[in-house]
Design an enzyme around this catalytic site. Sequence first.
Site, short mmCIF file in Angstrom:
data_model
loop_
_atom_site.label_atom_id
_atom_site.label_comp_id
_atom_site.label_asym_id
_atom_site.label_seq_id
_atom_site.Cartn_x
_atom_site.Cartn_y
_atom_site.Cartn_z
N ARG A 2 -8.85 -2.70 40.14
CA ARG A 2 -7.95 -2.49 39.01
C ARG A 2 -6.67 -3.28 39.26
NH1 ARG A 2 -5.81 3.79 39.85
NH2 ARG A 2 -4.94 3.46 41.91
N GLU A 62 1.76 3.03 37.60
CA GLU A 62 2.16 2.65 38.96
C GLU A 62 2.29 1.13 39.07
OE1 GLU A 62 -0.26 4.47 41.98
OE2 GLU A 62 0.79 6.37 41.78
N GLU A 101 2.10 12.57 38.97
CA GLU A 101 0.83 12.73 39.68
C GLU A 101 1.08 13.33 41.05
OE1 GLU A 101 -1.37 9.18 40.46
OE2 GLU A 101 -1.15 8.43 38.43
N TRP A 107 -8.31 8.04 49.45
CA TRP A 107 -7.88 6.74 49.98
C TRP A 107 -7.25 6.83 51.37
CZ3 TRP A 107 -2.77 7.75 50.46
CH2 TRP A 107 -2.17 8.59 49.51
N GLU A 121 -13.06 6.84 42.67
CA GLU A 121 -12.24 8.04 42.90
C GLU A 121 -13.03 9.33 42.75
OE1 GLU A 121 -8.92 7.04 40.30
OE2 GLU A 121 -7.80 6.50 42.11
N LYS A 122 -14.36 9.22 42.90
CA LYS A 122 -15.18 10.44 42.68
C LYS A 122 -14.94 11.50 43.75
CE LYS A 122 -19.30 8.10 44.51
NZ LYS A 122 -18.61 6.78 44.61
N HIS A 177 -11.93 12.12 44.91
CA HIS A 177 -10.53 12.54 44.77
C HIS A 177 -10.50 13.87 44.03
CE1 HIS A 177 -6.32 12.55 43.68
NE2 HIS A 177 -6.11 11.43 44.34
C1 GAL Z 1 -2.45 6.73 41.92
C2 GAL Z 1 -2.92 6.23 40.59
C3 GAL Z 1 -4.01 7.09 39.99
C4 GAL Z 1 -5.02 7.47 41.03
C5 GAL Z 1 -4.31 8.16 42.17
C6 GAL Z 1 -5.25 8.60 43.26
O1 GAL Z 1 -2.03 5.66 42.69
O2 GAL Z 1 -1.87 6.11 39.67
O3 GAL Z 1 -4.63 6.39 38.94
O4 GAL Z 1 -5.67 6.32 41.47
O5 GAL Z 1 -3.40 7.28 42.74
O6 GAL Z 1 -4.55 9.24 44.30
#
Ligand code: GAL
Length: 716
Positions: A161, A200, A358, A366, A406-407, A409
């Site tokens: 992305r 972001e 967020e 990650w 991100e599955k 997450h």
């Molecule tokens: C942020 C992002 C989100 C998602 C999140 C995961 O950096 O804005 O879209 O990826 O991290 O922790």
Amino acid sequence: MADDVTSPETEPRPEATSDRESTTEDEAQPAPETEPTSSSGDDAEKATVPDWPIGLHALGYGGDYNPEQWPMEVRLEDIELMREAGVNLISLAIFSWASIEPREGRYDWSWLDNIMDRLQAAGVRVALATATASPPPWLTANHPEILPRTAEGVVLHQGGRQAYAPSSPVYRDYAVKMAAAIAERYATHPALALWHIDNEIGCHVPHDYSESAERAFRTWLRRRYRMIDKLNEAWGTAFWSQRYSAFKDVLPPWAAPTYANPTQQLDFARFSSDTLLEYYKKLRDAVRPITPHVPATTNFMVSLSTKWMDYHRWAREVDVVATDHYTIADDPEREIDLALAADMTRGVAGGKPWILMEHSSGAVNWQPRNRAKGPGEMIRNSLAHVARGADSVMFFQFRQSKAGAEKFHSALVPHAGRNSSGWRESVRLGETLAALGDVAGARVPARVAMLFDYHAWWAIELDSHPSVDVTYGDRIRALYRELWYRNVTVDVVHPGEDLDGYDVVLVPSLYLVTDEHAAAIAAAAERGAHVVITYFSGIVDERDHIRLGGYPGAFRELLGMRTDEFFPLLADEQVTLDDGTTADVWTERLEVTTAEVLRTFTDGPLPGGPALTRNAVGEGAAWYVATRQDEAGTAALIEQVLGQAGVAPVAPAPRGVEVVRRVREGDDEGRSFLFVLNHTDGEASVPASGTELITGATVEGELRVPAHGSAVVAER
Ligand code: GAL
């Protein structure tokens, strides 16, 4: 394609100079170099934009929602679940470009229309994104020139992305078109409450070396310096045969045989931050005329983990500050990192309430090892942000994805579905936030300021310095940690902020400082504050030129001392101070002029030399810490400074129990709210009186908070 260039706000276009480079090239417009103020946004322009929040009569609760990943029956269940948990704010369409415009010029709004209507019917407000956070594959395939490049010249391709160069006029045109199309579509939609511009910005590509960036960098430099000789002077190009005869020869700091020019690196960091901000402004200005009734923001990443965006400057361009924060699972003191990030965010927001756009309900995907949060941790994290000024608590994301990167997450609705402790926690958080509605708008008072500046951060961590072990965050964290354990609230503010009203001003490693900021720091001490400056501060001016005549040039007089040589310690080397505490990383040979020596080294390269000094200044004092003290030394210093300044904790509490107060200013009843977050394994007792808002219980003199629990008392 030419960029639709807008003229910079206050700075005139550059005069024609001896530089013969064409001025018709595509330009990224840098913001003029002025100091941030505590207000966010231009007042004249903001006059027409209503204040956030619009239509929210409580704290905000919700998160990113990606309905395009799910069939209709799941979307319908999601709406039900949002009602069940009391969700009232959703970020929508962040990564939806390819779903909205699957082929160039072909739009499919049906799914987004449908979900906007359903959210409206469920009473959920929408922070609608510009859908530009990731360009669709057809765009990068047709226009590979929009792809970003690294300092080594590596092109970053489609497939993840954020594969765009923020300075690319081609990309900007497409993104502006998308933002305007979405604004036209939903301009009158009653659910639309806030613009979420891109996402972001700069997260993955803070520094881009594409061709468009190279051209824009030159334009930025011409505007900053006007004459090539001014650039030569600022960059110190008499060194290593770096003198330029024309702007056209100047490059970004590409990978080079050895250290690139430090001022070139610093200017490239400034340019890159300005360019990302310009990109934000282009999108904001695309939606603004269509929806002048809707405030705009973008999610910042304010913390010591995100270095490259100058959010003090960015904050002037958003209508409300929003930020994202993620805790690090293997940091045993992650609640301190969270608190620091929240206090930094309040500083960026000029003290006003802000949006936590967020965070995570549990694990992320990650980090090397992604562990779910412990008992009560998600709620404590949420309330810690609220305690420090957040008026909305949002998550990435509402429903956990079943495919894609991100599955794994976490989300408010986990893979396990409704029958899960995760979902029960989500519902409990909704109930908790609903009980705290009166907190919205309250301020967070503080008598201690800690100065924090992105430019100083960029500069102190440049290469070819006295020690690789000197990092910007190190002393910020160490000093902050001591204050956190003492429940002393700290405003983390830009050095240009008004320092009146602070009894203690902490100045950790402010390597780069302007004359104006150095004078303001000195004035704070004159006026009565205790100013504490740590090593490798005040060394250079804004061009990264040494302030000559002995270190630290900007603060010598204030501190009543002078250093003629640095003696950084070797890896793993430790020194002892005369109180038995230890230190590492840094020593320096200093002599006091008017200061008093409080601590000396007993060994190491400078036995007998001063390690800690204090200079009486006007009504206050200026302290200098010439080494990296251990925990005990730092704790003793903070105790001493707080004692002399007469700063007490918000409330006495056991170690590891976080206590913060929010106060409604100008409220006739003078209401205040005491947040007590118990991060320990035992029950905690804190003096308080009033009504505990989560349970409704009356508190008479003593509040008991269970292990891992949270409480908020509306005080009497
Ligand atoms: C942020 C992002 C989100 C998602 C999140 C995961 O950096 O804005 O879209 O990826 O991290 O922790």
